[in-house]
Scaffold this active site. Structure first.
Site, PDB file in Angstrom:
ATOM      1  N   GLU A  65      53.230  -3.560  58.391  1.00  0.00           N
ATOM      2  CA  GLU A  65      54.073  -4.766  58.237  1.00  0.00           C
ATOM      3  C   GLU A  65      55.163  -4.516  57.182  1.00  0.00           C
ATOM      4  O   GLU A  65      55.521  -5.392  56.397  1.00  0.00           O
ATOM      5  CB  GLU A  65      53.177  -5.955  57.857  1.00  0.00           C
ATOM      6  CG  GLU A  65      53.722  -7.320  58.227  1.00  0.00           C
ATOM      7  CD  GLU A  65      54.094  -7.453  59.688  1.00  0.00           C
ATOM      8  OE1 GLU A  65      55.291  -7.600  59.941  1.00  0.00           O
ATOM      9  OE2 GLU A  65      53.214  -7.397  60.571  1.00  0.00           O
TER      10      GLU A  65
HETATM   11  C1  LIG Z   1      46.501   1.591  61.042  1.00  0.00           C
HETATM   12  C2  LIG Z   1      47.910   1.251  61.356  1.00  0.00           C
HETATM   13  C3  LIG Z   1      48.193   0.120  62.105  1.00  0.00           C
HETATM   14  C4  LIG Z   1      49.508  -0.188  62.440  1.00  0.00           C
HETATM   15  N1  LIG Z   1      49.775  -1.245  63.273  1.00  0.00           N
HETATM   16  C5  LIG Z   1      51.023  -1.380  63.792  1.00  0.00           C
HETATM   17  C6  LIG Z   1      51.288  -2.322  64.827  1.00  0.00           C
HETATM   18  O1  LIG Z   1      50.409  -3.073  65.241  1.00  0.00           O
HETATM   19  N2  LIG Z   1      52.528  -2.360  65.374  1.00  0.00           N
HETATM   20  C7  LIG Z   1      53.533  -1.543  64.939  1.00  0.00           C
HETATM   21  O2  LIG Z   1      54.616  -1.607  65.478  1.00  0.00           O
HETATM   22  N3  LIG Z   1      53.322  -0.650  63.944  1.00  0.00           N
HETATM   23  C8  LIG Z   1      52.091  -0.554  63.367  1.00  0.00           C
HETATM   24  N4  LIG Z   1      51.854   0.363  62.383  1.00  0.00           N
HETATM   25  C9  LIG Z   1      52.961   1.172  61.895  1.00  0.00           C
HETATM   26  C10 LIG Z   1      53.417   0.796  60.483  1.00  0.00           C
HETATM   27  O3  LIG Z   1      53.997  -0.464  60.487  1.00  0.00           O
HETATM   28  C11 LIG Z   1      54.355   1.919  60.027  1.00  0.00           C
HETATM   29  O4  LIG Z   1      53.542   3.053  59.785  1.00  0.00           O
HETATM   30  C12 LIG Z   1      55.155   1.524  58.816  1.00  0.00           C
HETATM   31  O5  LIG Z   1      56.097   0.546  59.175  1.00  0.00           O
HETATM   32  C13 LIG Z   1      55.900   2.715  58.204  1.00  0.00           C
HETATM   33  O6  LIG Z   1      56.583   3.465  59.176  1.00  0.00           O
HETATM   34  P1  LIG Z   1      56.383   5.041  59.244  1.00  0.00           P
HETATM   35  O7  LIG Z   1      54.930   5.303  59.279  1.00  0.00           O
HETATM   36  O8  LIG Z   1      57.203   5.591  60.330  1.00  0.00           O
HETATM   37  O9  LIG Z   1      56.914   5.552  57.850  1.00  0.00           O
HETATM   38  P2  LIG Z   1      58.433   5.901  57.467  1.00  0.00           P
HETATM   39  O10 LIG Z   1      59.337   4.832  57.947  1.00  0.00           O
HETATM   40  O11 LIG Z   1      58.707   7.282  57.855  1.00  0.00           O
HETATM   41  O12 LIG Z   1      58.344   5.783  55.887  1.00  0.00           O
HETATM   42  C14 LIG Z   1      57.678   6.758  55.089  1.00  0.00           C
HETATM   43  C15 LIG Z   1      57.760   6.352  53.632  1.00  0.00           C
HETATM   44  O13 LIG Z   1      59.126   6.314  53.228  1.00  0.00           O
HETATM   45  C16 LIG Z   1      59.465   5.059  52.672  1.00  0.00           C
HETATM   46  N5  LIG Z   1      60.825   4.717  53.125  1.00  0.00           N
HETATM   47  C17 LIG Z   1      61.304   4.679  54.375  1.00  0.00           C
HETATM   48  N6  LIG Z   1      62.596   4.331  54.376  1.00  0.00           N
HETATM   49  C18 LIG Z   1      62.946   4.125  53.093  1.00  0.00           C
HETATM   50  C19 LIG Z   1      64.149   3.737  52.425  1.00  0.00           C
HETATM   51  N7  LIG Z   1      65.262   3.464  53.100  1.00  0.00           N
HETATM   52  N8  LIG Z   1      64.127   3.630  51.075  1.00  0.00           N
HETATM   53  C20 LIG Z   1      63.002   3.875  50.376  1.00  0.00           C
HETATM   54  N9  LIG Z   1      61.849   4.256  50.952  1.00  0.00           N
HETATM   55  C21 LIG Z   1      61.820   4.372  52.292  1.00  0.00           C
HETATM   56  C22 LIG Z   1      58.428   4.071  53.175  1.00  0.00           C
HETATM   57  O14 LIG Z   1      58.192   3.049  52.216  1.00  0.00           O
HETATM   58  C23 LIG Z   1      57.203   4.975  53.334  1.00  0.00           C
HETATM   59  O15 LIG Z   1      56.485   5.024  52.114  1.00  0.00           O
HETATM   60  C24 LIG Z   1      50.551   0.643  61.983  1.00  0.00           C
HETATM   61  C25 LIG Z   1      50.262   1.762  61.185  1.00  0.00           C
HETATM   62  C26 LIG Z   1      48.964   2.071  60.905  1.00  0.00           C
HETATM   63  C27 LIG Z   1      48.688   3.315  60.106  1.00  0.00           C
END
Ligand SMILES: Cc1cc2nc3c(=O)[nH]c(=O)nc-3n(C[C@H](O)[C@H](O)[C@H](O)COP(=O)(O)OP(=O)(O)OC[C@H]3O[C@@H](n4cnc5c(N)ncnc54)[C@H](O)[C@@H]3O)c2cc1C
Length: 592
Positions: free
Chosen positions: A435
């Site tokens: 989220e």
């Molecule tokens: C168990 C689980 C359940 C989930 N359930 C859902 C679901 O139901 N539906 C759904 O759509 N998704 C779901 N997700 C996905 C989750 O919402 C994403 O993993 C999350 O939004 C982060 O995206 P990412 O993993 O691609 O990380 P990235 O976007 O690659 O980010 C990696 C890190 O970089 C940081 N970061 C990224 N951009 C910036 C920036 N511009 N400035 C500073 N820091 C930044 C982030 O804070 C993070 O710490 C789930 C994930 C898990 C693990």
């Protein structure tokens, strides 16, 4: 195995002594009399303690299994889900027009804490459904609402939210999932989504996926994203379930916690879907329910902390180790219980003072949501929009910290699986990530929310704090223990905001390098405000001579602990913020 007892008294204190719910001029709040909410919370507490909590460890140990393309949930989940449905718990704060009970979000959130504290992984199935319900309710056509909502309110059909793809999580503008318009007005959806919570399971007849996708030829990036309803099974106009849609589970993710919740890779292969809201306005549709969804995750963070804390207290009173430095307190036993030791008490009070402050903050947030939705109050809407990233980021960060502290009370027994403490830590951890990861919450707070509407909402927050302090300065005890620390912390927050204003335009990194600290600084001030208000409520209750005096005295002592031992963290956060961009940005990437 850990136990769970619904903290009904404390929730009742927040609802009635603090928020004075039934006296609020918000449609539906007149129903929230103390007797009524107590009865609802007691019933929900029984289900939480007797049905959901015993399944928590089962879900953790068994996890979900993908068999012949269908996800099987852990033993007992299906029966428990049926009980939730039969009891009407999935429909509590849904619209009566679609079979809901029409209760305010405030009560839904209070009850949600109990279910989530007892079993987070299980409660997510209905939580995700509620999120999808809210999006359809806000953006669907009348026909869409009539077709999908009644079955989702009853949880005969559950819902999901599909945003994330392998190459895009935070930056959704990179999305590749495609939606191609058909002659009949429907769309064909193709692409892959990952990490989809409750993506498939065996507890409902159908799964209604809300999927973000791009319509070819639309604007680039985030402006070209639209939202679609894509069911697992197609549904005819009479509501009958028909053929299987082109939606399948690619795999189930192995993960650190919430094993009882199915986290799925979802493949969309020319699946039939229906536009929800307007073309290319998918993010707007998603954001409508984001405040509510993020409040839900904040609630998960504090609820795990509460569940872990309850068990840590039991253990600290039971486990005999060492002697109190001031003389034996259990002279007939071989040693004193852990709870005599100042460091264990510090640990437990960190937890208790956070949890009770966080609960008040969370329920105040739910109240603001109701005020904005039910009364159309623009000020409340602005304030909750500002506070949402603080609620989500601060309550989940601290929530995880507190589960770790509860685990620490157990020493080595907290680290092994037998006592169940590690599950609280593992389950709470995800709340910092999904989220919107917490770093991105901080970015949203500093980059967008602070300056929104010319900074009107943050000024409104400061006025609220100032007004409360001024109004109550005549009470000497309140002034010394609560109002002065709050005033000082609030000044730190203002100084941080001022630093961003003076330096952020010249160098945006100066603001963003401090954004995480700002989110925590803000969180502490919010909890400081909650504690000052709760102290006032507890003092008044004591003076009235009614109710349980020891409850109110405990409340005051816990609040004094927060103000003395936790709130001064604002000074550290301010110092970090004022150190600016250089300490964070000076190192070249190669130097890491
Ligand atoms: C168990 C689980 C359940 C989930 N359930 C859902 C679901 O139901 N539906 C759904 O759509 N998704 C779901 N997700 C996905 C989750 O919402 C994403 O993993 C999350 O939004 C982060 O995206 P990412 O993993 O691609 O990380 P990235 O976007 O690659 O980010 C990696 C890190 O970089 C940081 N970061 C990224 N951009 C910036 C920036 N511009 N400035 C500073 N820091 C930044 C982030 O804070 C993070 O710490 C789930 C994930 C898990 C693990």
């Amino acid at each position: 195995m850990p136990s769970y007892t619904a903290p009904v008294n404390d929730i009742q204190f927040v609802l009635h002594a603090l928020l004075k719910a039934s006296a609020q001029d918000i449609p539906g709040y007149d129903e929230l009399e103390a007797d009524f909410t107590a009865a609802v919370l007691e019933e929900a507490g029984k289900i939480a303690g007797n049905v959901l909590a015993p399944l928590n460890a089962v879900g953790d140990a068994e996890g979900c299994v993908l068999e012949n393309g269908v996800v099987r949930t852990p033993s007992g989940f299906k029966d428990a889900f049926e009980q939730m449905k039969q009891g009407g718990w999935t429909a509590l704060d849904c619209d009566p027009e679609y079979g809901g009970q029409g209760m305010p979000v405030l009560l839904g959130t209070a009850v949600g804490e109990l279910f989530s504290g007892a079993n987070q992984a299980f409660t997510m199935y209905q939580g995700l459904t509620h999120g999808a319900y809210s999006a359809i309710h806000a953006h669907g056509s009348d026909a869409q609402k009539a077709k999908w909502l009644p079955k989702m309110v009853s949880c005969d059909w559950t819902g999901t939210m599909n945003l994330t793809e392998p190459h895009c999580g935070t930056d959704l503008g990179l999305m590749r999932t495609k939606a191609v318009l058909q002659e009949d007005g429907s769309y064909r959806i193709s692409g892959q989504k990952i990490f989809i919570s409750a993506g498939d399971h065996d507890m409902s007849e159908n799964v209604v996926h809300l999927v973000l996708a791009k319509i070819p030829g639309g604007p680039d990036g985030i402006k070209g994203v639209s939202l679609f309803i894509v069911p697992k099974f197609l549904v005819d106009d009479e509501g009958n379930i028909g053929a299987r849609n082109g939606v399948s589970v690619g795999k189930l993710e192995e993960k650190m916690g919430i094993h009882g919740n199915s986290t799925c890779v979802m493949n969309y292969d020319e699946a039939e879907g229906y536009l929800l809201g307007q073309e290319h306005k998918g993010m707007r549709a998603m954001f409508t329910m984001m405040n509510e969804a993020r409040l839900g995750v904040a609630m998960q963070g504090m609820a795990q902390a509460e569940a872990a804390y309850q068990n840590a207290v039991i253990y600290a009173k039971d486990r005999l180790q060492g002697r109190a430095v001031t003389g034996a307190e259990n002279p007939d036993g071989p040693a004193d219980p852990l709870i005599v030791h100042p460091d264990i008490r510090r640990n437990l009070l960190d937890q208790k003072s956070f949890i009770e402050g966080a609960r008040a903050f969370m329920l105040w947030g739910a109240y603001l949501l109701d005020k904005s939705h039910r009364s159309g109050d623009a000020e409340a809407e602005g304030l909750i929009s500002l506070l949402t990233p603080v609620l989500k980021g601060f309550l989940t960060d601290k929530g995880l910290d507190m589960t770790v502290q509860a685990q620490q009370v157990y020493g080595g027994h907290g680290y092994i699986e037998e006592w169940g403490m590690s599950q609280f830590v593992r389950d709470a951890r995800i709340t910092q990530i999904y989220e919107g990861a917490n770093g991105v919450q901080a970015l949203d707070l500093v980059g967008r929310k602070l300056a929104a509407d010319g900074g009107k909402h943050v000024m409104g927050f400061f006025e609220l704090v100032k007004g409360f302090i001024k109004e109550n300065e005549g009470d000497e005890a309140l002034k010394k223990d609560f109002l002065e620390p709050l005033k000082s912390a609030s000044k730190d927050l203002q100084a941080a905001g001022m630093f961003f204003m003076q330096n952020g335009m010249k160098n945006p990194n100066a603001a963003l390098a401090g954004s995480y600290d700002f989110m925590h600084l803000f969180g502490h001030v919010c909890l400081g405000l909650m504690w000052a208000q709760m102290a006032k409520a507890a003092t008044e209750a004591l003076a009235s001579g009614e109710g349980d005096a020891s409850f109110y005295e405990t409340k005051l002592a816990t609040g004094r602990y927060y103000m003395a031992r936790q709130l001064p963290a604002t000074k550290m956060h301010l110092a970090r913020i004022e150190s600016g961009a250089a300490p964070v940005m000076d190192l070249a990437a190669e130097a890491f």
